[in-house]
Design a protein around this motif. Structure first.
Motif, PDB file in Angstrom:
ATOM      1  N   ASP A 139      12.069   4.698   6.601  1.00 44.26           N
ATOM      2  CA  ASP A 139      12.020   5.700   7.665  1.00 44.26           C
ATOM      3  C   ASP A 139      13.420   5.803   8.261  1.00 44.26           C
ATOM      4  O   ASP A 139      13.912   4.858   8.874  1.00 44.26           O
ATOM      5  CB  ASP A 139      11.007   5.305   8.732  1.00 44.26           C
ATOM      6  CG  ASP A 139      10.931   6.330   9.852  1.00 44.26           C
ATOM      7  OD1 ASP A 139      10.393   7.421   9.615  1.00 44.26           O
ATOM      8  OD2 ASP A 139      11.431   6.032  10.957  1.00 44.26           O
TER       9      ASP A 139
ATOM     10  N   LEU B 209      12.934   2.128  -5.463  1.00 40.85           N
ATOM     11  CA  LEU B 209      11.523   2.262  -5.098  1.00 40.85           C
ATOM     12  C   LEU B 209      11.334   2.065  -3.588  1.00 40.85           C
ATOM     13  O   LEU B 209      10.623   2.836  -2.928  1.00 40.85           O
ATOM     14  CB  LEU B 209      10.682   1.239  -5.867  1.00 40.85           C
ATOM     15  CG  LEU B 209      10.691   1.324  -7.396  1.00 40.85           C
ATOM     16  CD1 LEU B 209       9.871   0.177  -7.990  1.00 40.85           C
ATOM     17  CD2 LEU B 209      10.147   2.665  -7.873  1.00 40.85           C
TER      18      LEU B 209
ATOM     19  N   SER C 222      14.805  -1.523   2.812  1.00 37.27           N
ATOM     20  CA  SER C 222      13.914  -0.511   3.386  1.00 37.27           C
ATOM     21  C   SER C 222      13.448  -0.947   4.767  1.00 37.27           C
ATOM     22  O   SER C 222      13.201  -2.135   5.003  1.00 37.27           O
ATOM     23  CB  SER C 222      12.701  -0.295   2.471  1.00 37.27           C
ATOM     24  OG  SER C 222      11.830   0.677   3.012  1.00 37.27           O
TER      25      SER C 222
ATOM     26  N   GLU D  17      12.000   4.812  -1.006  1.00 38.95           N
ATOM     27  CA  GLU D  17      11.008   5.871  -0.830  1.00 38.95           C
ATOM     28  C   GLU D  17      10.124   5.651   0.397  1.00 38.95           C
ATOM     29  O   GLU D  17       9.489   6.593   0.878  1.00 38.95           O
ATOM     30  CB  GLU D  17      10.135   5.985  -2.083  1.00 38.95           C
ATOM     31  CG  GLU D  17      10.879   6.499  -3.302  1.00 38.95           C
ATOM     32  CD  GLU D  17      11.385   7.914  -3.107  1.00 38.95           C
ATOM     33  OE1 GLU D  17      10.594   8.754  -2.650  1.00 38.95           O
ATOM     34  OE2 GLU D  17      12.570   8.162  -3.415  1.00 38.95           O
ATOM     35  N   ILE D  18      10.049   4.431   0.892  1.00 40.42           N
ATOM     36  CA  ILE D  18       9.229   4.177   2.081  1.00 40.42           C
ATOM     37  C   ILE D  18      10.094   3.865   3.300  1.00 40.42           C
ATOM     38  O   ILE D  18       9.606   3.386   4.322  1.00 40.42           O
ATOM     39  CB  ILE D  18       8.210   3.047   1.839  1.00 40.42           C
ATOM     40  CG1 ILE D  18       8.908   1.716   1.539  1.00 40.42           C
ATOM     41  CG2 ILE D  18       7.240   3.413   0.712  1.00 40.42           C
ATOM     42  CD1 ILE D  18       7.982   0.517   1.580  1.00 40.42           C
TER      43      ILE D  18
ATOM     44  N   GLU E 206       0.827  -1.210   0.000  1.00 44.03           N
ATOM     45  CA  GLU E 206       0.000   0.000   0.000  1.00 44.03           C
ATOM     46  C   GLU E 206       0.865   1.266   0.000  1.00 44.03           C
ATOM     47  O   GLU E 206       0.576   2.233  -0.716  1.00 44.03           O
ATOM     48  CB  GLU E 206      -0.914  -0.001   1.225  1.00 44.03           C
ATOM     49  CG  GLU E 206      -1.827   1.205   1.317  1.00 44.03           C
ATOM     50  CD  GLU E 206      -2.728   1.149   2.546  1.00 44.03           C
ATOM     51  OE1 GLU E 206      -3.151   2.231   2.997  1.00 44.03           O
ATOM     52  OE2 GLU E 206      -2.985   0.046   3.058  1.00 44.03           O
ATOM     53  N   LYS E 207       1.941   1.241   0.794  1.00 46.56           N
ATOM     54  CA  LYS E 207       2.839   2.392   0.847  1.00 46.56           C
ATOM     55  C   LYS E 207       3.501   2.635  -0.505  1.00 46.56           C
ATOM     56  O   LYS E 207       3.653   3.789  -0.945  1.00 46.56           O
ATOM     57  CB  LYS E 207       3.906   2.177   1.917  1.00 46.56           C
ATOM     58  CG  LYS E 207       3.381   2.170   3.344  1.00 46.56           C
ATOM     59  CD  LYS E 207       2.788   3.511   3.716  1.00 46.56           C
ATOM     60  CE  LYS E 207       2.270   3.516   5.142  1.00 46.56           C
ATOM     61  NZ  LYS E 207       1.591   4.807   5.491  1.00 46.56           N
ATOM     62  N   LEU E 208       3.880   1.567  -1.181  1.00 45.99           N
ATOM     63  CA  LEU E 208       4.494   1.700  -2.504  1.00 45.99           C
ATOM     64  C   LEU E 208       3.472   2.151  -3.545  1.00 45.99           C
ATOM     65  O   LEU E 208       3.760   2.988  -4.402  1.00 45.99           O
ATOM     66  CB  LEU E 208       5.125   0.375  -2.922  1.00 45.99           C
ATOM     67  CG  LEU E 208       6.390  -0.043  -2.159  1.00 45.99           C
ATOM     68  CD1 LEU E 208       6.771  -1.475  -2.496  1.00 45.99           C
ATOM     69  CD2 LEU E 208       7.559   0.890  -2.489  1.00 45.99           C
ATOM     70  N   SER E 209       2.284   1.603  -3.471  1.00 48.19           N
ATOM     71  CA  SER E 209       1.228   1.957  -4.432  1.00 48.19           C
ATOM     72  C   SER E 209       0.843   3.418  -4.331  1.00 48.19           C
ATOM     73  O   SER E 209       0.498   4.059  -5.336  1.00 48.19           O
ATOM     74  CB  SER E 209       0.000   1.072  -4.216  1.00 48.19           C
ATOM     75  OG  SER E 209       0.300  -0.290  -4.441  1.00 48.19           O
ATOM     76  N   ASP E 210       0.901   3.970  -3.117  1.00 51.27           N
ATOM     77  CA  ASP E 210       0.572   5.378  -2.934  1.00 51.27           C
ATOM     78  C   ASP E 210       1.554   6.282  -3.672  1.00 51.27           C
ATOM     79  O   ASP E 210       1.198   7.401  -4.074  1.00 51.27           O
ATOM     80  CB  ASP E 210       0.588   5.739  -1.439  1.00 51.27           C
ATOM     81  CG  ASP E 210      -0.607   5.160  -0.696  1.00 51.27           C
ATOM     82  OD1 ASP E 210      -1.581   4.768  -1.366  1.00 51.27           O
ATOM     83  OD2 ASP E 210      -0.553   5.091   0.546  1.00 51.27           O
ATOM     84  N   ARG E 211       2.779   5.798  -3.839  1.00 54.27           N
ATOM     85  CA  ARG E 211       3.821   6.611  -4.468  1.00 54.27           C
ATOM     86  C   ARG E 211       4.025   6.291  -5.944  1.00 54.27           C
ATOM     87  O   ARG E 211       4.441   7.147  -6.713  1.00 54.27           O
ATOM     88  CB  ARG E 211       5.140   6.418  -3.722  1.00 54.27           C
ATOM     89  CG  ARG E 211       5.156   7.072  -2.342  1.00 54.27           C
ATOM     90  CD  ARG E 211       6.332   6.577  -1.513  1.00 54.27           C
ATOM     91  NE  ARG E 211       6.458   7.307  -0.259  1.00 54.27           N
ATOM     92  CZ  ARG E 211       5.692   7.108   0.809  1.00 54.27           C
ATOM     93  NH1 ARG E 211       4.719   6.198   0.760  1.00 54.27           N
ATOM     94  NH2 ARG E 211       5.868   7.807   1.913  1.00 54.27           N
ATOM     95  N   PHE E 212       3.730   5.039  -6.319  1.00 55.75           N
ATOM     96  CA  PHE E 212       4.008   4.611  -7.689  1.00 55.75           C
ATOM     97  C   PHE E 212       2.768   3.924  -8.263  1.00 55.75           C
ATOM     98  O   PHE E 212       2.588   2.704  -8.129  1.00 55.75           O
ATOM     99  CB  PHE E 212       5.206   3.657  -7.730  1.00 55.75           C
ATOM    100  CG  PHE E 212       6.431   4.205  -7.050  1.00 55.75           C
ATOM    101  CD1 PHE E 212       7.198   5.189  -7.652  1.00 55.75           C
ATOM    102  CD2 PHE E 212       6.812   3.753  -5.790  1.00 55.75           C
ATOM    103  CE1 PHE E 212       8.324   5.709  -7.031  1.00 55.75           C
ATOM    104  CE2 PHE E 212       7.933   4.263  -5.158  1.00 55.75           C
ATOM    105  CZ  PHE E 212       8.695   5.243  -5.774  1.00 55.75           C
TER     106      PHE E 212
END
Length: 306
Positions: free
Chosen positions: A220, A214, A95, A217-218, A23-29
């Motif tokens: 922290d 990729l 990540s 990007e998520i 979900e975190k990746l889908s929000d960005r890509f």
């Protein structure tokens, strides 16, 4: 458009964690698609004995890491506390998303706190780390192993097999478990968490530069650097051996990092604890481990291995 294959254990928590990263990746890509491939590990199959007797927590990741190396999946999401100190050649943690609550929580059959449990109460936990610290705090307790998923363990508590059980708060929160309302959060002074507890490790092949970019990007940064200190502590102690080792590192503003580390004998009779501060996560992790080794942690480790 690339379809990314995500390897996941079949448990409810493992799937929730994998879907969280997706979900975190889908929000960005938006141009990415994902497919989850279910994998079973030896840790999922062997439920009748404690992890320390069948190879430790690495049993939850070995088959998944082999699938990564074989190229049948592109990345996997693990609980960081399940990750051995040393990763296979060709793989890396690309990540580390933001950390969830790192505390241990206690559930009792009658709502009693740890202090309020009856003399000689039976407490279930699959963790030698938790057992050692509980026995150090309350030597009268009977600590017995309990395996299975969260629902299975809670069912055993309700059936009266245990007076209390101890679980990780992070998994319960990710599953939005209503039982958390009745739990007692154990302070770190009583139960210091496992290395990386509450954090996720997203592992992929080192050669997959596109995917690593990729996943970055998520990431922290605060979670990544504090967990790095804890894992440096674990590695210095050769922590793949399943002894009671605990650590928690935190960053407070611009004051740098503070790591608390612990090594204990399984029966809780000896507990060594230290604190290390600084800016470099690897340095403070190694410093903390070295201090404990100088105070006899090596003897505890050697005795347990023997």
């Amino acid at each position: 458009m690339r379809t990314i294959l995500v390897g996941s254990r079949k448990s409810r928590l493992a799937l929730i964690q994998s879907r969280y990263v997706i979900e975190k990746l889908s929000d960005r890509f938006a141009d990415l698609t994902f497919q989850i491939r279910h994998l079973e590990t030896k840790g999922d199959q062997v439920l009748h004995v404690t992890l320390s007797k069948v190879g430790g927590k690495g049993l939850f990741v070995k088959e998944i890491e082999q699938a990564l190396l074989d190229g049948t999946i592109d990345f996997a999401v693990h609980s960081m506390k399940d990750m051995p100190a040393q990763l296979p050649d060709g793989l890396e943690i690309a990540s580390v998303p933001v950390r969830e609550d790192a505390h241990d929580v206690l559930f009792s059959a009658n709502g009693a706190s740890l202090e309020g449990l009856a003399q000689g109460a039976v407490v279930g936990t699959s963790s030698l780390r938790r057992a050692a610290q509980l026995l150090h705090y309350r030597p009268d307790l009977q600590v017995r192993p309990v395996r299975g998923n969260v629902d299975t363990r809670l069912a055993k508590l309700k059936k009266g097999e245990f007076d209390a059980i101890v679980l990780a708060a992070a998994g319960m929160k990710r599953m939005e478990s209503p039982e958390l309302q009745t739990a007692e959060y154990l302070p770190f002074e009583i139960s210091l968490p496992a290395v990386g507890q509450g954090a996720l490790a997203v592992e992929c092949r080192s050669e997959d530069a596109e995917l690593k970019a990729l996943l970055k990007e998520i990431n922290d940064e605060t979670t990544a650097v504090t967990v790095r200190a804890e894992r440096a502590f674990l590695k210095k102690l050769n922590g793949d051996c399943q002894v009671p080792i605990a650590a928690f590192c935190e960053r407070k503003g611009n004051k740098g990092l503070t790591l608390t580390g612990l090594v204990a004998s399984p029966d809780g009779s000896r507990v060594l604890k230290t604190r290390s501060e600084g800016a470099n996560p690897d340095v403070i992790g190694i410093q903390a481990a070295s201090e404990l080794l100088s105070r006899g942690a090596g003897e505890i480790l050697a005795e347990f291995r023997g």
